[in-house]
Design an enzyme around this catalytic site. Structure first.
Site, mmCIF file in Angstrom:
data_model
loop_
_atom_site.group_PDB
_atom_site.id
_atom_site.type_symbol
_atom_site.label_atom_id
_atom_site.label_comp_id
_atom_site.label_asym_id
_atom_site.label_seq_id
_atom_site.Cartn_x
_atom_site.Cartn_y
_atom_site.Cartn_z
ATOM 1 N N SER A 296 0.818 -1.207 0.000
ATOM 2 C CA SER A 296 0.000 0.000 0.000
ATOM 3 C C SER A 296 0.848 1.252 0.000
ATOM 4 O O SER A 296 0.819 2.049 -0.928
ATOM 5 C CB SER A 296 -0.937 -0.005 1.213
ATOM 6 O OG SER A 296 -0.192 -0.114 2.419
ATOM 7 N N CYS A 297 1.654 1.441 1.050
ATOM 8 C CA CYS A 297 2.467 2.653 1.128
ATOM 9 C C CYS A 297 3.950 2.343 1.113
ATOM 10 O O CYS A 297 4.763 3.232 0.919
ATOM 11 C CB CYS A 297 2.132 3.437 2.396
ATOM 12 S SG CYS A 297 2.609 2.560 3.912
ATOM 13 N N GLY A 298 4.310 1.089 1.350
ATOM 14 C CA GLY A 298 5.707 0.718 1.315
ATOM 15 C C GLY A 298 6.455 0.930 2.618
ATOM 16 O O GLY A 298 7.628 0.589 2.716
ATOM 17 N N CYS B 283 4.717 0.512 5.934
ATOM 18 C CA CYS B 283 3.985 -0.006 7.083
ATOM 19 C C CYS B 283 4.934 -0.842 7.933
ATOM 20 O O CYS B 283 5.704 -1.646 7.427
ATOM 21 C CB CYS B 283 2.809 -0.873 6.622
ATOM 22 S SG CYS B 283 1.626 0.001 5.577
ATOM 23 N N GLU C 8 9.939 5.581 -2.033
ATOM 24 C CA GLU C 8 10.464 4.213 -1.980
ATOM 25 C C GLU C 8 11.015 3.765 -3.325
ATOM 26 O O GLU C 8 12.007 3.028 -3.384
ATOM 27 C CB GLU C 8 9.391 3.211 -1.536
ATOM 28 C CG GLU C 8 8.581 3.642 -0.335
ATOM 29 C CD GLU C 8 7.305 4.327 -0.764
ATOM 30 O OE1 GLU C 8 6.226 3.760 -0.543
ATOM 31 O OE2 GLU C 8 7.401 5.435 -1.323
#
Length: 280
Positions: free
Chosen positions: A118-120, A122, A221
């Protein structure tokens, strides 16, 4: 068709029932369409679970290798002695056999993650834990606009799963002329890039001259992963984020985004001119 990692694992796509609706014409006849398979992949180092990633179950050895590098768990492919991927109820388990010294270092810095597609980030508990490339790229690649145009024109031919499902990201390694030498696909943009990096590592190919082309946006990322691999140029089809630009500038990475058939935008670094390329 997309490569599936042995032994037999879930297919990269599957047929499901679906009913088309056209706003001007109403409901059509029910049929079937191909959708991308998304599977939980539990990455385990030795006997220590590390992360559960949602990924497309193809090229998983490449994925685990690239993930291990960009996570800072290994510094080179030779520090992985073996990877086994075994289907289990609810997903797959990828067990990585690290060289003893590397495994001891991994245990010392072990941290827990969950579902980073999702966001890299978590599972990162402090800012100090953000994955960062070690330093600037001292020898950035010299890529011309024509090479980017060449790669973009060929990219679709390297995305068989996306053509089938319309739901998949791709990452490609292109030489300085824009020829695509390797490409990998995944439902997660980070995963696709990790798979590509892993494929290059496992083939004994360093970054060298060339560039990475991704179908997603350029995020923090993605810039970090490209820099950790050693790439001098990252090209993204979608726009970059502010932090991606900041990090690209700090790392000496050329960042080119909003890459389309009719042009692209340079956000960091520069592209080589025709005169520079002719002098090489």
């Amino acid at each position: 068709m997309p490569r599936n990692s042995p032994p037999a694992q879930p297919p990269a796509s599957c047929a499901v029932g679906a009913t088309p609706v056209r706003f001007a014409c109403g409901t059509g006849e029910a049929g079937s369409v191909e959708v991308a398979v998304e599977a939980a992949v539990n990455i385990v180092y030795g006997n220590q679970p590390y992360a559960v990633m949602m990924a497309t179950p193809s090229d998983l050895e490449d994925f685990v290798t690239g993930f291990s590098l960009t996570e800072g768990i290994i510094r080179e492919a030779g520090e992985i002695r073996g990877i086994s991927v075994v289907p289990q109820s609810g997903g797959l388990v990828a067990t990585v056999d690290l060289a003893p010294g590397r495994f001891r270092e991994h245990l010392a810095r072990r941290r827990n993650l969950s579902g980073r597609t999702s966001c890299g980030l978590c599972g990162v508990e402090t800012l100090a834990e953000l994955p960062m490339a070690a330093g600037r790229c001292d020898h950035p690649s010299r890529i011309g606009a024509e090479a980017i145009a060449t790669a973009l024109s060929a990219l679709d031919r390297h995305q068989p799963l996306h053509r089938l499902t319309h739901a998949i990201h791709a990452a490609a390694w292109c030489d300085s002329q824009g020829r695509i030498l390797a490409a990998r696909e995944d439902v997660g943009r980070h995963n696709a890039l990790d798979k590509l990096i892993g494929a290059r590592l496992r083939a004994g190919q360093a970054a060298g001259e060339g560039f990475i082309l991704v179908t997603s946006r350029a995020s923090f990322e993605m810039v970090e992963k490209a820099a950790i691999f050693g790439a001098g140029t990252l090209v993204s089809i979608s726009a970059p984020t502010s932090l991606a630009i900041e990090r690209a500038v700090a790392l000496g990475l050329t960042l080119v985004s909003v890459a389309r058939d009719d042009g692209c935008t340079i956000f960091a670094g520069f592209l080589a001119s025709d005169l520079e390329l002719a002098a090489r």
